[in-house]
Scaffold this motif. Structure first.
Motif, PDB file in Angstrom:
ATOM      1  N   PRO A 142      84.904  62.647  10.020  1.00 55.42           N
ATOM      2  CA  PRO A 142      83.933  62.135  10.993  1.00 55.42           C
ATOM      3  C   PRO A 142      83.170  60.943  10.397  1.00 55.42           C
ATOM      4  O   PRO A 142      83.067  60.806   9.174  1.00 55.42           O
ATOM      5  CB  PRO A 142      83.009  63.326  11.241  1.00 55.42           C
ATOM      6  CG  PRO A 142      83.166  64.191  10.047  1.00 55.42           C
ATOM      7  CD  PRO A 142      84.544  63.965   9.512  1.00 55.42           C
ATOM      8  N   ALA A 143      82.654  60.104  11.264  1.00 53.06           N
ATOM      9  CA  ALA A 143      81.959  58.885  10.836  1.00 53.06           C
ATOM     10  C   ALA A 143      80.844  59.173   9.837  1.00 53.06           C
ATOM     11  O   ALA A 143      80.643  58.418   8.886  1.00 53.06           O
ATOM     12  CB  ALA A 143      81.404  58.153  12.048  1.00 53.06           C
ATOM     13  N   SER A 144      80.143  60.290  10.020  1.00 50.91           N
ATOM     14  CA  SER A 144      79.016  60.598   9.125  1.00 50.91           C
ATOM     15  C   SER A 144      79.469  60.840   7.689  1.00 50.91           C
ATOM     16  O   SER A 144      78.685  60.678   6.756  1.00 50.91           O
ATOM     17  CB  SER A 144      78.258  61.822   9.636  1.00 50.91           C
ATOM     18  OG  SER A 144      79.113  62.953   9.662  1.00 50.91           O
TER      19      SER A 144
ATOM     20  N   LYS B 109      77.825  51.672   9.180  1.00 47.62           N
ATOM     21  CA  LYS B 109      78.138  50.366   8.599  1.00 47.62           C
ATOM     22  C   LYS B 109      79.611  50.043   8.804  1.00 47.62           C
ATOM     23  O   LYS B 109      80.464  50.910   8.732  1.00 47.62           O
ATOM     24  CB  LYS B 109      77.822  50.379   7.104  1.00 47.62           C
ATOM     25  CG  LYS B 109      76.344  50.554   6.827  1.00 47.62           C
ATOM     26  CD  LYS B 109      76.080  50.650   5.338  1.00 47.62           C
ATOM     27  CE  LYS B 109      74.613  50.809   5.024  1.00 47.62           C
ATOM     28  NZ  LYS B 109      73.952  51.902   5.642  1.00 47.62           N
ATOM     29  N   ALA B 110      79.889  48.781   9.064  1.00 42.53           N
ATOM     30  CA  ALA B 110      81.274  48.328   9.183  1.00 42.53           C
ATOM     31  C   ALA B 110      81.835  48.141   7.775  1.00 42.53           C
ATOM     32  O   ALA B 110      81.107  47.825   6.842  1.00 42.53           O
ATOM     33  CB  ALA B 110      81.338  47.021   9.954  1.00 42.53           C
ATOM     34  N   ALA B 111      83.142  48.352   7.620  1.00 44.31           N
ATOM     35  CA  ALA B 111      83.811  48.148   6.331  1.00 44.31           C
ATOM     36  C   ALA B 111      85.182  47.533   6.600  1.00 44.31           C
ATOM     37  O   ALA B 111      86.102  48.230   7.026  1.00 44.31           O
ATOM     38  CB  ALA B 111      83.942  49.466   5.582  1.00 44.31           C
ATOM     39  N   GLY B 112      85.305  46.229   6.386  1.00 46.77           N
ATOM     40  CA  GLY B 112      86.578  45.555   6.656  1.00 46.77           C
ATOM     41  C   GLY B 112      86.951  45.668   8.120  1.00 46.77           C
ATOM     42  O   GLY B 112      86.188  45.285   8.998  1.00 46.77           O
ATOM     43  N   ASP B 113      88.130  46.239   8.406  1.00 46.92           N
ATOM     44  CA  ASP B 113      88.604  46.408   9.790  1.00 46.92           C
ATOM     45  C   ASP B 113      88.027  47.655  10.456  1.00 46.92           C
ATOM     46  O   ASP B 113      88.384  47.963  11.591  1.00 46.92           O
ATOM     47  CB  ASP B 113      90.134  46.521   9.807  1.00 46.92           C
ATOM     48  CG  ASP B 113      90.810  45.208   9.442  1.00 46.92           C
ATOM     49  OD1 ASP B 113      90.159  44.153   9.549  1.00 46.92           O
ATOM     50  OD2 ASP B 113      91.997  45.250   9.049  1.00 46.92           O
TER      51      ASP B 113
ATOM     52  N   SER C 139      82.826  54.930  13.037  1.00 48.06           N
ATOM     53  CA  SER C 139      84.234  55.234  13.319  1.00 48.06           C
ATOM     54  C   SER C 139      84.676  56.515  12.629  1.00 48.06           C
ATOM     55  O   SER C 139      84.462  56.701  11.434  1.00 48.06           O
ATOM     56  CB  SER C 139      85.131  54.096  12.826  1.00 48.06           C
ATOM     57  OG  SER C 139      84.912  52.936  13.564  1.00 48.06           O
ATOM     58  N   ASP C 140      85.312  57.384  13.420  1.00 46.76           N
ATOM     59  CA  ASP C 140      85.985  58.546  12.847  1.00 46.76           C
ATOM     60  C   ASP C 140      87.305  58.035  12.271  1.00 46.76           C
ATOM     61  O   ASP C 140      87.929  57.131  12.828  1.00 46.76           O
ATOM     62  CB  ASP C 140      86.259  59.595  13.923  1.00 46.76           C
ATOM     63  CG  ASP C 140      84.972  60.193  14.494  1.00 46.76           C
ATOM     64  OD1 ASP C 140      83.953  60.211  13.784  1.00 46.76           O
ATOM     65  OD2 ASP C 140      85.003  60.637  15.655  1.00 46.76           O
ATOM     66  N   LEU C 141      87.718  58.613  11.146  1.00 47.02           N
ATOM     67  CA  LEU C 141      88.912  58.151  10.456  1.00 47.02           C
ATOM     68  C   LEU C 141      89.942  59.270  10.344  1.00 47.02           C
ATOM     69  O   LEU C 141      89.582  60.431  10.174  1.00 47.02           O
ATOM     70  CB  LEU C 141      88.549  57.663   9.049  1.00 47.02           C
ATOM     71  CG  LEU C 141      87.416  56.637   8.952  1.00 47.02           C
ATOM     72  CD1 LEU C 141      87.070  56.376   7.502  1.00 47.02           C
ATOM     73  CD2 LEU C 141      87.797  55.359   9.653  1.00 47.02           C
TER      74      LEU C 141
END
Length: 187
Positions: A111-113, A119-123, A128-130
């Motif tokens: 999860p994004a947390s 914060k954005a990181a590159g792309d 954002s959930d990853l």
């Protein structure tokens, strides 16, 4: 002597007991829902292919193959062989690695947390959930890695000294080319 005052009990109205139990059940459900809603986000690790042996700790360095995607399926990063210190990555990735075993393949939802947060990181956009597909190839402790690095530095120093003064070759033989180690003592 003391006298006890007696108070007659009032009879329970019809249906009051059922209403009491319904109220208790509703309060319990509300408390459960509140607890679930405030539960901290966690990493989900799905085993695609089970590994074997111990799992890495935060003090280890891992060698992995991975592919990271966003919720929309866009691949933001992938590598065939990447070495990482377990504690040197985002918190969700660390938690996932600690659940893996050598040779295993895993699908991990972070999860994004527990990723990059707001914060954005590159792309990767903020919040954002990853999702990662990870294969744990190997892992070693930092002490093992540092010992291997020291040994490699010593070998490089020996090679450099061998190339300058002809050391490393048997007497009467030409010096070995740069980067070639002697085969061992003559027989």
């Amino acid at each position: 002597m003391t006298e006890i005052t007696r108070v007659p009990l009032q009879p329970i109205a019809k249906g009051a007991l059922a209403k009491l139990w319904i109220g208790i059940a509703a309060a319990a459900l509300a408390a459960g829902g509140l607890a679930y809603a405030t539960k901290p986000a966690n990493v989900a690790v799905e085993v695609v292919k089970a590994g074997a042996g111990a799992s890495p700790t935060v003090a280890d360095v891992v060698l992995i193959k991975y592919k990271g995607t966003l919720a929309n399926g866009k691949v933001f990063d992938q590598q065939e062989q990447a070495a990482f210190p377990v504690e040197g990555v985002i918190p969700g990735f660390t938690k996932a690695l600690e659940q893996m075993q050598r040779g295993g393949k895993y699908k991990v939802f972070i999860p994004a947390s527990l990723g990059y947060g707001d914060k954005a990181a590159g792309d990767i956009p903020p919040n954002s959930d990853l999702t990662f597909e990870i294969e744990l190839i190997d892992f070693k402790s930092r002490a093992e890695i540092e010992a291997q690095q020291r040994m490699m530095q010593q070998l490089q120093q020996m090679q450099q000294q061998g190339g300058k003064g002809g050391q490393g070759a048997a007497p009467g033989e030409p010096p070995l080319p740069e980067g070639v180690l002697p085969a061992g003592p003559p027989r």
